[in-house]
Design a protein around this motif. Structure first.
Motif, mmCIF file in Angstrom:
data_model
loop_
_atom_site.group_PDB
_atom_site.id
_atom_site.type_symbol
_atom_site.label_atom_id
_atom_site.label_comp_id
_atom_site.label_asym_id
_atom_site.label_seq_id
_atom_site.Cartn_x
_atom_site.Cartn_y
_atom_site.Cartn_z
ATOM 1 N N ASP A 24 0.833 -1.199 0.000
ATOM 2 C CA ASP A 24 0.000 0.000 0.000
ATOM 3 C C ASP A 24 0.869 1.251 0.000
ATOM 4 O O ASP A 24 0.627 2.190 -0.762
ATOM 5 C CB ASP A 24 -0.890 -0.026 1.244
ATOM 6 N N ARG A 27 2.636 1.831 -3.309
ATOM 7 C CA ARG A 27 1.698 2.436 -4.262
ATOM 8 C C ARG A 27 1.535 3.927 -3.977
ATOM 9 O O ARG A 27 1.473 4.748 -4.885
ATOM 10 C CB ARG A 27 0.328 1.759 -4.155
ATOM 11 N N GLU A 28 1.474 4.247 -2.684
ATOM 12 C CA GLU A 28 1.270 5.644 -2.309
ATOM 13 C C GLU A 28 2.463 6.488 -2.753
ATOM 14 O O GLU A 28 2.292 7.587 -3.300
ATOM 15 C CB GLU A 28 1.073 5.741 -0.794
ATOM 16 N N LEU A 29 3.692 5.948 -2.528
ATOM 17 C CA LEU A 29 4.885 6.691 -2.946
ATOM 18 C C LEU A 29 4.936 6.825 -4.464
ATOM 19 O O LEU A 29 5.298 7.885 -5.001
ATOM 20 C CB LEU A 29 6.154 5.977 -2.445
ATOM 21 N N SER A 31 2.421 6.990 -6.455
ATOM 22 C CA SER A 31 1.453 8.006 -6.873
ATOM 23 C C SER A 31 1.982 9.405 -6.548
ATOM 24 O O SER A 31 1.754 10.355 -7.293
ATOM 25 C CB SER A 31 0.096 7.750 -6.210
ATOM 26 N N HIS A 32 2.738 9.500 -5.452
ATOM 27 C CA HIS A 32 3.346 10.786 -5.092
ATOM 28 C C HIS A 32 4.304 11.240 -6.203
ATOM 29 O O HIS A 32 4.237 12.375 -6.680
ATOM 30 C CB HIS A 32 4.111 10.636 -3.767
ATOM 31 N N GLU A 34 4.400 10.252 -9.234
ATOM 32 C CA GLU A 34 3.632 10.494 -10.462
ATOM 33 C C GLU A 34 3.040 11.908 -10.458
ATOM 34 O O GLU A 34 3.186 12.669 -11.410
ATOM 35 C CB GLU A 34 2.524 9.442 -10.554
ATOM 36 N N LEU A 35 2.400 12.272 -9.357
ATOM 37 C CA LEU A 35 1.777 13.596 -9.230
ATOM 38 C C LEU A 35 2.834 14.696 -9.337
ATOM 39 O O LEU A 35 2.634 15.701 -10.034
ATOM 40 C CB LEU A 35 1.048 13.711 -7.882
ATOM 41 N N LEU A 58 11.300 13.917 -2.953
ATOM 42 C CA LEU A 58 10.611 12.988 -2.053
ATOM 43 C C LEU A 58 11.590 12.439 -1.007
ATOM 44 O O LEU A 58 11.246 12.321 0.174
ATOM 45 C CB LEU A 58 10.023 11.818 -2.860
ATOM 46 N N LEU A 64 12.498 5.669 3.414
ATOM 47 C CA LEU A 64 11.123 6.036 3.769
ATOM 48 C C LEU A 64 10.299 4.793 4.092
ATOM 49 O O LEU A 64 9.540 4.768 5.060
ATOM 50 C CB LEU A 64 10.458 6.790 2.611
ATOM 51 N N HIS A 68 8.674 3.946 7.633
ATOM 52 C CA HIS A 68 7.222 3.808 7.648
ATOM 53 C C HIS A 68 6.826 2.496 8.322
ATOM 54 O O HIS A 68 5.949 2.457 9.168
ATOM 55 C CB HIS A 68 6.715 3.818 6.206
ATOM 56 N N TYR B 31 1.266 14.148 -1.386
ATOM 57 C CA TYR B 31 2.004 15.115 -2.194
ATOM 58 C C TYR B 31 1.429 16.522 -2.004
ATOM 59 O O TYR B 31 2.167 17.493 -1.817
ATOM 60 C CB TYR B 31 1.949 14.715 -3.674
ATOM 61 N N ASN B 48 12.736 16.754 3.156
ATOM 62 C CA ASN B 48 12.224 15.887 2.100
ATOM 63 C C ASN B 48 10.715 15.802 2.211
ATOM 64 O O ASN B 48 10.173 15.719 3.308
ATOM 65 C CB ASN B 48 12.808 14.477 2.234
ATOM 66 N N GLN B 49 10.070 15.757 1.066
ATOM 67 C CA GLN B 49 8.614 15.639 1.085
ATOM 68 C C GLN B 49 8.190 14.332 1.746
ATOM 69 O O GLN B 49 7.101 14.238 2.314
ATOM 70 C CB GLN B 49 8.076 15.699 -0.343
ATOM 71 N N GLY B 50 9.068 13.330 1.676
ATOM 72 C CA GLY B 50 8.735 12.013 2.237
ATOM 73 C C GLY B 50 8.456 12.032 3.727
ATOM 74 O O GLY B 50 7.750 11.162 4.240
ATOM 75 N N TYR B 53 4.999 11.539 5.367
ATOM 76 C CA TYR B 53 4.345 10.230 5.493
ATOM 77 C C TYR B 53 4.491 9.654 6.900
ATOM 78 O O TYR B 53 3.588 8.966 7.384
ATOM 79 C CB TYR B 53 4.869 9.260 4.424
ATOM 80 N N VAL B 57 1.306 8.622 9.248
ATOM 81 C CA VAL B 57 1.097 7.354 9.969
ATOM 82 C C VAL B 57 0.730 7.633 11.422
ATOM 83 O O VAL B 57 -0.233 7.081 11.962
ATOM 84 C CB VAL B 57 2.371 6.478 9.957
ATOM 85 N N TRP B 69 -8.168 5.542 -0.338
ATOM 86 C CA TRP B 69 -7.722 5.662 -1.718
ATOM 87 C C TRP B 69 -8.819 6.339 -2.538
ATOM 88 O O TRP B 69 -10.002 6.036 -2.373
ATOM 89 C CB TRP B 69 -7.401 4.291 -2.314
ATOM 90 N N ARG B 76 -5.731 10.110 -11.525
ATOM 91 C CA ARG B 76 -4.759 9.118 -11.060
ATOM 92 C C ARG B 76 -5.167 8.683 -9.665
ATOM 93 O O ARG B 76 -5.695 9.495 -8.894
ATOM 94 C CB ARG B 76 -3.363 9.739 -11.030
ATOM 95 N N SER B 77 -4.893 7.426 -9.334
ATOM 96 C CA SER B 77 -5.294 6.994 -7.991
ATOM 97 C C SER B 77 -4.279 7.518 -6.983
ATOM 98 O O SER B 77 -3.071 7.519 -7.238
ATOM 99 C CB SER B 77 -5.407 5.462 -7.935
#
Lengths: 290, 114
Positions: A24, A27-29, A31-32, A34-35, A58, A64, A68, B31, B48-50, B53, B57, B69, B76-77
């Motif tokens: 999950d 996938r989230e990263l 999509s990040h 990608e955006l 990122l 990460l 996480h 993002y 960092n943007q990361g 996350y 959490v 989601w 885009r998903s």
């Protein structure tokens, strides 16, 4: 406080869904990135450069993901699990070593248990009766028989001029049935004067006496050991007067022995005490030849 | 030393910033949150943007925000985060604390030097 519980519950849940939640987050990263890439392209970057910049901002994805996972689940639990699996694999690879290690441990633990049992019996919990210093155990030494016969005991008792009194006891192993759950129990069959000779007072009800005995099978009474009463009768105060079956013979519970009294044998805490005159009912053979 | 101090400050304040961002902007993906915080902080906060996350959490675990989601504006998903009512309550409390501490430090720093 409640937040703490919520976080703990969430972590426990996650600890059992590591793979799915890793997926999950991956996938989230994705999509990040990608955006961010789309945004960079819109600002006029070349697609390759746009993607590179997106990843750069990122941060390191592996790091990460690790962070996480550590935040999400129970990292210590995962590492303990890993250690156990590793230990299991190593042990399976060298069965000889495993066998010797297990054997050594078993031996060590057994030795410790024996030493503790002895310590417990001799030093920590010696015979707890009034005037233990005046108590003696009589054994015959002139032949190999370990025990006196009952008639010999009676003779010794009746002609005794050395001691105040003589009591006898013998191991008794029975099927103990309280009505619906027969179970094995270990106790002692004792002479009627046993408790009086030792000076024991009942914890509940009464104990039996020499006056209860009127020849073979005349005293179907049973006194419960304190630990057995505690463990099998849940300290039931109404146990006195109940009838139980010992080897299918009815015996009436007359009382409970006090907690500090654990019989007169080392390493053996009797579940119950019954009059020795009733031993015939509990034994296939008859030891009372008198 | 600077690294430790920075991350210590960040953990608390970043959580607060994420919470406030979601409160003000409505549902956002990671993002979007990172971008918004970068813009608002005028590049003062160079991280960092990361790192958002980790913050997300922690907030989800406390149920101050929830995740789901969804589909982004350009189809885009993406995982969207939204503040919960518990999160709003927490935000109000933390904002008050923040203002009080900021006030105290502000006053302290105004003391004349000898």
């Amino acid at each position: 406080m409640l937040d703490f519980v919520r976080v703990a519950l969430s972590r426990v849940r996650s600890a059992f869904a590591i793979a799915r939640e890793d997926d999950d987050f991956t996938r989230e990263l994705a999509s990040h990135v990608e955006l961010a890439t789309q945004e960079n392209i819109r600002r006029g970057m070349a697609p390759g450069e746009a993607r590179r910049q997106a990843c750069l901002r990122l941060g390191g994805m592996t790091q990460l993901r690790e962070d996480h996972r550590a935040l999400r689940g129970l990292p210590w639990f995962a590492s303990v699990l890993q250690d156990v699996r590793y230990a299991w694999r190593v042990l399976r690879k060298s069965p000889g070593f495993t066998l010797i290690a297990v054997f050594t441990l078993a031996l060590g633990i057994a030795a410790n248990a024996v030493v503790f049992a002895a310590l417990n019996a001799f030093i920590l919990r010696p015979l707890d009766v009034p005037r233990p210093e005046s108590l003696y155990s009589i054994h015959r030494t002139f032949d190999d028989a370990a025990n006196e016969s009952y008639p010999d005991y009676v003779d010794l008792r009746d002609r005794n001029r050395t001691f105040e009194d003589l009591a006898a006891y013998t191991f008794q192993f029975v099927g103990f049935d309280t009505g619906h759950n027969p179970a094995r129990a270990w106790g002692v069959a004792v002479s009627g004067n046993y408790f009086d000779v030792l000076g024991i007072q009942p914890h509940r009800g009464r104990l039996f006496h020499a006056s209860d005995e009127h020849g073979p099978n005349s005293a179907p009474y049973i006194v419960l050991g304190y630990a057995y009463w505690h463990g099998h009768f849940q300290d039931d105060p109404n146990v006195v007067g109940r009838t139980v079956q010992l080897n299918k013979h009815p015996f009436t519970i007359v009382g409970v022995a006090p907690p500090e009294f654990r019989g007169t044998l080392l390493f053996f805490n009797p579940d119950f005490f019954v009059p020795i005159v009733n031993q015939e009912q509990l034994q296939s053979g008859n030891l009372l030849i008198c | 030393m600077t690294v430790a101090t920075k991350s210590e400050i960040l953990q608390g304040t970043l959580d607060l910033m994420v919470l406030k961002t979601l409160d003000a902007m409505g549902p956002l993906h990671g993002y979007g949150i990172a971008l918004r915080i970068e813009q608002l902080s005028d590049e003062v906060l160079q991280v960092n943007q990361g790192t958002v996350y980790a913050s997300l959490v922690r907030l989800v675990q406390k149920r101050w925000i929830r995740a789901e989601w969804g589909t982004s504006e350009n189809n885009r998903s993406a995982k969207y985060y939204d503040i919960t009512s518990r999160g709003r309550k927490q935000l109000a409390a933390e904002a008050k604390d923040w203002a009080r501490i900021a006030g105290v430090i502000g006053k302290l720093l105004q003391l004349e030097s000898r």
